[in-house]
Scaffold this active site. Structure first.
Site, PDB file in Angstrom:
ATOM      1  N   HIS A  19     -94.140  75.914  34.222  1.00  0.00           N
ATOM      2  CA  HIS A  19     -95.161  76.844  34.182  1.00  0.00           C
ATOM      3  C   HIS A  19     -95.637  77.069  35.327  1.00  0.00           C
ATOM      4  O   HIS A  19     -95.020  76.717  36.457  1.00  0.00           O
ATOM      5  CB  HIS A  19     -96.190  76.391  33.164  1.00  0.00           C
ATOM      6  CG  HIS A  19     -96.766  75.048  33.644  1.00  0.00           C
ATOM      7  ND1 HIS A  19     -97.634  74.897  34.527  1.00  0.00           N
ATOM      8  CD2 HIS A  19     -96.766  73.745  32.842  1.00  0.00           C
ATOM      9  CE1 HIS A  19     -97.791  73.604  34.624  1.00  0.00           C
ATOM     10  NE2 HIS A  19     -97.501  72.814  33.629  1.00  0.00           N
ATOM     11  N   HIS A  22     -96.295  74.499  38.025  1.00  0.00           N
ATOM     12  CA  HIS A  22     -95.324  74.110  39.042  1.00  0.00           C
ATOM     13  C   HIS A  22     -94.808  75.205  39.938  1.00  0.00           C
ATOM     14  O   HIS A  22     -94.684  74.902  41.002  1.00  0.00           O
ATOM     15  CB  HIS A  22     -93.767  73.708  38.283  1.00  0.00           C
ATOM     16  CG  HIS A  22     -94.221  72.848  36.950  1.00  0.00           C
ATOM     17  ND1 HIS A  22     -94.243  73.323  35.853  1.00  0.00           N
ATOM     18  CD2 HIS A  22     -94.300  71.460  36.886  1.00  0.00           C
ATOM     19  CE1 HIS A  22     -94.319  72.313  34.915  1.00  0.00           C
ATOM     20  NE2 HIS A  22     -94.424  71.183  35.618  1.00  0.00           N
ATOM     21  N   CYS A 128     -98.841  53.914  28.263  1.00  0.00           N
ATOM     22  CA  CYS A 128     -98.552  55.274  27.705  1.00  0.00           C
ATOM     23  C   CYS A 128     -97.123  55.671  27.950  1.00  0.00           C
ATOM     24  O   CYS A 128     -96.577  55.742  29.278  1.00  0.00           O
ATOM     25  CB  CYS A 128     -99.670  55.845  28.190  1.00  0.00           C
ATOM     26  SG  CYS A 128     -99.147  57.844  27.723  1.00  0.00           S
ATOM     27  N   CYS A 131     -97.074  58.877  29.958  1.00  0.00           N
ATOM     28  CA  CYS A 131     -97.554  58.684  31.497  1.00  0.00           C
ATOM     29  C   CYS A 131     -96.398  57.895  32.160  1.00  0.00           C
ATOM     30  O   CYS A 131     -96.355  57.961  33.279  1.00  0.00           O
ATOM     31  CB  CYS A 131     -99.066  58.050  31.672  1.00  0.00           C
ATOM     32  SG  CYS A 131    -100.148  58.837  31.221  1.00  0.00           S
ATOM     33  N   CYS A 153    -104.575  57.346  25.202  1.00  0.00           N
ATOM     34  CA  CYS A 153    -104.388  57.712  26.449  1.00  0.00           C
ATOM     35  C   CYS A 153    -105.279  59.124  26.928  1.00  0.00           C
ATOM     36  O   CYS A 153    -105.093  59.966  26.120  1.00  0.00           O
ATOM     37  CB  CYS A 153    -102.873  58.191  27.130  1.00  0.00           C
ATOM     38  SG  CYS A 153    -102.815  59.025  28.713  1.00  0.00           S
ATOM     39  N   HIS A 156    -102.893  62.016  27.302  1.00  0.00           N
ATOM     40  CA  HIS A 156    -102.142  62.439  26.320  1.00  0.00           C
ATOM     41  C   HIS A 156    -102.627  62.544  24.939  1.00  0.00           C
ATOM     42  O   HIS A 156    -102.092  63.153  23.974  1.00  0.00           O
ATOM     43  CB  HIS A 156    -100.605  61.541  26.225  1.00  0.00           C
ATOM     44  CG  HIS A 156     -99.685  61.994  27.647  1.00  0.00           C
ATOM     45  ND1 HIS A 156     -99.917  61.027  28.684  1.00  0.00           N
ATOM     46  CD2 HIS A 156     -98.948  62.731  27.655  1.00  0.00           C
ATOM     47  CE1 HIS A 156     -99.295  61.672  29.606  1.00  0.00           C
ATOM     48  NE2 HIS A 156     -98.369  62.781  29.121  1.00  0.00           N
ATOM     49  N   LYS A 303    -107.241  72.778  32.775  1.00  0.00           N
ATOM     50  CA  LYS A 303    -105.794  72.798  33.442  1.00  0.00           C
ATOM     51  C   LYS A 303    -104.833  73.079  32.663  1.00  0.00           C
ATOM     52  O   LYS A 303    -104.875  72.987  31.657  1.00  0.00           O
ATOM     53  CB  LYS A 303    -105.806  71.157  33.797  1.00  0.00           C
ATOM     54  CG  LYS A 303    -104.635  70.986  34.803  1.00  0.00           C
ATOM     55  CD  LYS A 303    -104.648  69.254  34.988  1.00  0.00           C
ATOM     56  CE  LYS A 303    -103.257  68.974  35.782  1.00  0.00           C
ATOM     57  NZ  LYS A 303    -102.066  68.365  35.267  1.00  0.00           N
ATOM     58  N   LYS A 306     -98.456  72.562  29.187  1.00  0.00           N
ATOM     59  CA  LYS A 306     -97.485  73.266  28.453  1.00  0.00           C
ATOM     60  C   LYS A 306     -97.811  73.031  27.001  1.00  0.00           C
ATOM     61  O   LYS A 306     -97.407  73.553  26.414  1.00  0.00           O
ATOM     62  CB  LYS A 306     -96.018  72.474  28.592  1.00  0.00           C
ATOM     63  CG  LYS A 306     -96.195  71.013  28.439  1.00  0.00           C
ATOM     64  CD  LYS A 306     -94.826  70.509  28.385  1.00  0.00           C
ATOM     65  CE  LYS A 306     -94.984  68.724  28.506  1.00  0.00           C
ATOM     66  NZ  LYS A 306     -94.167  68.254  27.648  1.00  0.00           N
TER      67      LYS A 306
HETATM   68 ZN   LIG Z   1    -100.781  59.185  28.746  1.00  0.00          ZN
END
Ligand SMILES: [Zn+2]
Length: 512
Positions: A19, A22, A128, A131, A153, A156, A303, A306
């Site tokens: 996206h 990047h 996680c 991560c 997390c 996530h 932020k 995706k």
């Molecule tokens: Zn995570």
């Protein structure tokens, strides 16, 4: 001896959908690399993909293919096409599944073990999978919805897994003092300042040893002395910066390319500014030159991600505005190092005011006047001294901005020439001068000044807008490739003395 400049993007996590977050990083790194090439520096830009880990293994299985097939597909259909789309001139592309990378990682591990920095230990932690990292209590938040009542997390929003492992550990805890000394001795090692402070604070609190292997899955690089373990993905990924540059197998190449500069998002600055230099210290390597942690792109205040509606693919923008406008916008609209908001309205406004009306219009007017009043021949007179001084100043400012990673300031300096030339034309009124035979010389000076200014701006903008700059360059009589010019002497260029034609550079875009 030319200066050396090795610059890297992070290696992108192959499972992500590329996206504009990047793309932002890729373009910035590419602009820096192109700039250094135009200084004549021995430049090397590295990018690539991070392809190991449990999550990739799981998604590959869910898609009914092997992990290798899965990552091959993503690299070829998503990551390499994005680089092409954005006109990124990387010199190398490394994948963590490359044989050269695996070889280098094994050599590195063996050396660390010999040096006494690796041991075998027991560990239980909250892990996680998203991560690929063990979490501390600070990283977890209460879950909501289906995860109500559990800790999840914070990144996530999914439950962590309790993992008990007998792993190999890297003695990261021994490097706290040396890292703090590094940050003090080399204040520009971590940039910008707020990222440096954050990293320093983190290290000051004390470091734990780092578990660097896993034995619960096998999609990774096998630990050389214990093939029941694979190398932890972060440890594996960070090593790409040296395995791509000949570490352990080609000393000459390694010495030529290392150490390098890392351009990363601030969210992974900690890995690059804490774990990575500690790894280099442990292996007795020269430490990276700089870690620059840039800000986040925010869309609607969030932020980019995706998994959220904020994910925008670069193609959505380039199809409307073109690749160079994309590169220009992200290089100039946000102070590099700060968070910045993306909005279609802002992009559209800057496209029309700065590029179409500012740069494009200047070029087409000046070229048309040289044809009309001078038969396409650039009058052979010196540029006006005031403007000549402004150009020299802009070149100097732009070039030093690059040394502090202030890409936006470099673009500003180039665009200051464009802005001044537009004002200069309004003041000098060449179309009035043209009606008066006695002003022939003055007319010549005004047109020559403009042509010279556009050529200077074209050189300075070449790292940012390679294709547009080449068209401008050819239009004002520049010879060969604009990218072959010496950027620090952009204001001293000489051309053929003839203008050609300039194609429409920034067509007006009607709002849908
Ligand atoms: Zn995570």
């Amino acid at each position: 001896m030319p200066e050396r400049f090795t610059v890297t993007t992070p290696i992108y996590y192959v499972n992500d959908v590329p996206h504009i977050g990047h793309a932002y990083n890729e373009v910035a790194t590419d602009v820096l690399a192109r700039w250094h090439r135009m200084r004549g520096d021995d430049t090397w830009m590295l990018t690539g993909t991070d392809e190991h880990g449990q999550k990739i293994m799981r998604t590959a299985a869910a898609n009914g293919v092997s992990p290798q097939e899965w990552t091959d597909r993503l690299v070829e259909t998503a990551w390499k096409p994005q680089l092409e789309l954005l006109n990124i001139a990387n010199d190398d592309f490394i994948r963590t599944t490359d044989e050269r990378h695996k070889v280098g990682v094994r050599i590195f591990l063996e050396r660390l073990k010999e040096a006494g920095y690796i041991y075998h230990g027991e560990f239980e932690g909250q892990y996680c999978v998203g991560c690929e990292e063990y979490k501390t209590a600070n990283d977890l938040v209460p879950g909501t919805g289906e995860y109500e009542g559990q800790l999840v997390c914070a990144i996530h929003s999914r439950p962590i897994e309790i993992v008990r492992e007998a792993n190999y550990f890297f003695k990261l805890s021994e490097f706290g003092d040396r890292l703090l000394a590094l940050y003090d001795e080399r204040p520009d090692f971590v940039q910008p300042e707020h990222v440096r402070n954050e990293v320093r604070q983190f290290v000051k609190q004390g470091l734990n040893d780092l578990s660097i292997s896993r034995n619960t899955f096998d999609w990774g690089i096998k630990v050389p002395w214990d093939e029941t373990h694979v190398v932890y993905v972060w440890f594996d990924a960070l090593l790409n910066y040296i395995t791509a540059n000949g570490y352990g197998v080609d000393e000459e190449r390694f010495e030529r390319r290392w150490p390098g500069v890392h351009i990363v998002g601030k969210d992974i600055a900690r890995f690059h500014a804490v774990i990575w230099p500690a790894m280099q210290m442990a292996a007795g390597l020269p430490i990276s030159e700089h870690v620059f942690g840039h800000g986040w792109l925010l869309v609607g205040g969030e932020k980019m991600s995706k998994s959220k509606a904020t994910g925008i693919e670069p193609r959505q923008i380039t199809e409307v505005f073109g690749v160079d406008a994309f590169r220009y916008y992200f290089s100039s609209a946000i102070a590099f190092g700060s968070d910045g908001s993306f909005s279609w309205e802002d992009l559209d406004a800057r496209y029309h005011s700065e590029l179409a009306n500012g740069l494009g219009n200047l070029a087409s007017r000046v070229i048309a006047m040289v044809h009309k009043y001078c038969d396409g021949v650039v009058p052979d007179v010196a540029a006006d001294a005031e403007l000549q001084a402004l150009m020299a100043d802009a070149v100097g400012r732009a070039d030093s901005a690059i040394d502090t990673f202030a890409i936006h300031d470099a673009v500003d300096a180039a665009m200051a020439i464009v802005e001044r030339l537009n004002g200069y034309i309004t003041e000098q009124q060449p179309w009035v001068l043209a009606k008066d035979e006695s002003q022939r010389e003055r007319l010549g000076a005004v047109l020559a000044t403009n042509v010279h200014g556009i050529g200077t701006a074209a050189i300075l903008l070449a790292p940012v807008m390679p294709e547009t700059a080449q068209k401008l360059w050819a239009a004002v009589g520049g010879e060969g490739e604009v990218s072959a010019q010496q950027i620090r002497r952009a204001h001293e260029w000489r051309g053929t003395g003839r203008v050609t034609t300039v194609p429409p550079l920034f067509p007006r875009i009607e709002q849908a």
